[in-house]
Design an enzyme around this catalytic site. Structure first.
Site, PDB file in Angstrom:
ATOM      1  N   ASP A   1       0.799  -1.230   0.000  1.00  9.94           N
ATOM      2  CA  ASP A   1       0.000   0.000   0.000  1.00  9.94           C
ATOM      3  C   ASP A   1       0.833   1.282   0.000  1.00  9.94           C
ATOM      4  O   ASP A   1       0.281   2.377   0.180  1.00  9.94           O
ATOM      5  CB  ASP A   1      -0.979  -0.005   1.175  1.00  9.94           C
ATOM      6  CG  ASP A   1      -2.216  -0.846   0.864  1.00  9.94           C
ATOM      7  OD1 ASP A   1      -2.524  -1.027  -0.332  1.00  9.94           O
ATOM      8  OD2 ASP A   1      -2.873  -1.311   1.813  1.00  9.94           O
TER       9      ASP A   1
ATOM     10  N   ASP B   1      -6.986  -5.311  -3.216  1.00  8.74           N
ATOM     11  CA  ASP B   1      -6.723  -3.903  -2.910  1.00  8.74           C
ATOM     12  C   ASP B   1      -5.550  -3.345  -3.731  1.00  8.74           C
ATOM     13  O   ASP B   1      -5.510  -2.177  -4.086  1.00  8.74           O
ATOM     14  CB  ASP B   1      -6.376  -3.698  -1.434  1.00  8.74           C
ATOM     15  CG  ASP B   1      -7.138  -4.600  -0.493  1.00  8.74           C
ATOM     16  OD1 ASP B   1      -7.510  -5.717  -0.900  1.00  8.74           O
ATOM     17  OD2 ASP B   1      -7.358  -4.208   0.661  1.00  8.74           O
TER      18      ASP B   1
HETATM   19  N1  GLY Z   1      -6.640  -2.876   2.972  1.00  2.00           N
HETATM   20  C1  GLY Z   1      -7.354  -1.879   2.357  1.00  2.00           C
HETATM   21  C2  GLY Z   1      -8.752  -1.771   2.791  1.00  2.00           C
HETATM   22  O1  GLY Z   1      -9.027  -1.934   3.953  1.00  2.00           O
HETATM   23  O2  GLY Z   1      -9.592  -1.535   1.996  1.00  2.00           O
END
Ligand code: GLY
Length: 369
Positions: free
Chosen positions: A92, A149
């Protein structure tokens, strides 16, 4: 349209008030109308730590007001400590630095921001598993994990290739997206949250449940990540199969929110009770739908535009707190289906996507992805 102008005026006023009291703080979830916790103390590597700055850059771009720019720059500088520390950073990093350094560079040309964003693109590319052709998720023992994600992080890699002229970043992004199309997406347009590979051989070993209800369910934010993520992969590559995948995910999302008046449940395949909402999924999906509408032929645009707009209208009318004294705009966000403490709360990425969506409708948006 009046409701868009009106909602944007309220958003700007409220974010101005929040920026005035935020100082150096990095917000995440508002509790009792306040961003009590500061992510600088809680977890500087937390995946959401770029969204506040992203929202500030959006507002700076739309309004030209310096206080928004100053707020965004503060977060970008603070995140240098996370970069130096390295531990805790994972897939991320795209979310974190696209909204800070990459956004700063694109809007101001700041060379230090460019350096930061390219450095982070290398960290992201370095997570690629060659056997399974995916970017690994999270850290520690999750060596073979891939999650939906991460589709949203690929834009950083596409940007890095465009910026440097080095195709390796985009090649990795394409390979990850191809694997996601094959293993994360299901034929009906829904998706898995997690796919586990044997990290040595690349063979798929399981598809467990994640932040949704459970294995085989349809976590709505994951559906939104797929919808928007594949739309962005098409935007950066022009590959039709990515657009088709985005459309399939979009049709699944639209069909499901039609049952709940355009507000999303946290999972589309969960028992009727308890009722768990996640407005952040709806706000993110709305941005993805508007993105698809911009990229398809004219006769197809109506479907995506209609539902993207309808979601945002509904959220602004019934799920937003416009009180400037309180922090957090979009109410009823849920971080994970089973995480009771973070259920039905204002979460920073909900506000980000709401703001991006409204600015898109007003044609004042800044393309952060
Ligand atoms: N891990 C990203 C979300 O919680 O959407």
């Amino acid at each position: 349209m009046d409701w868009i102008r009106d909602s944007l005026e309220k958003t700007e006023k409220k974010l101005e008030a929040e920026a005035g009291r935020m100082g150096e703080k990095i917000p995440y979830i508002a509790e009792n109308g306040r961003y009590e916790k500061d992510m600088r103390d809680e977890n500087l590597s937390w995946w959401t730590n770029g969204f506040w700055a992203g929202m500030m850059w959006q507002m700076y771009h739309a309004s030209g007001k310096e206080l928004f720019k100053e707020a965004a720059c503060k977060t970008e500088k603070t995140l240098d400590r996370a970069l130096e520390n390295y531990e805790g950073l994972h897939h991320d990093v795209g979310f974190m630095w696209m909204h800070t350094a990459a956004a700063d560079y694109r809007l101001t040309g700041n060379p230090l921001s460019r350096k930061r964003a390219l450095h982070v693109a290398n960290l992201l590319a370095g997570r690629f598993n060659y056997a399974g052709k995916f970017i690994r998720a999270w850290n520690l023992d999750k060596t073979g994990w891939m999650i939906v994600d991460c589709m949203m992080n690929l834009s950083l890699l596409y940007w890095a290739s465009e910026e440097t002229g080095d195709p390796r970043y985009a090649q990795i992004a394409d390979m990850h997206a191809d694997t996601a199309m094959k293993e994360v997406m299901r034929p009906d347009g829904s998706c898995n949250h997690i796919v586990v590979f044997d990290p040595e051989t690349g063979a798929v070993t399981e598809k467990p449940g994640g932040q949704g209800y459970g294995e085989g369910s349809a976590w709505s934010r994951g559906q939104a990540w797929a919808l928007y993520g594949f739309a962005l992969a098409f935007l950066h590559t022009g590959r039709e199969e990515y657009l088709d995948t985005a459309k399939r995910a979009a049709h699944y999302f639209i069909a499901n929110i039609a049952m709940t008046d355009h507000v999303s449940l946290s999972d589309f395949r969960a028992p009727e009770e308890p009722v768990v909402w996640d407005t952040t999924a709806a706000a993110c999906a709305a941005c993805g739908l508007l993105q698809i509408a911009e990229m398809v032929p004219e006769l197809e645009q109506g479907l995506y535009r209609f539902h993207g707009e309808k979601i945002l209208k509904r959220l602004t009318e019934t799920h937003c707190c416009w009180d400037e004294v309180k922090d957090g705009i979009l109410q009823y966000g849920t971080a994970a289906y089973h995480r009771k403490e973070d259920t039905h709360v204002p979460i920073i990425y909900g506000d980000y996507f709401l703001t991006e969506g409204l600015l898109r409708l007003a044609e004042k948006g800044f393309m952060i992805w």
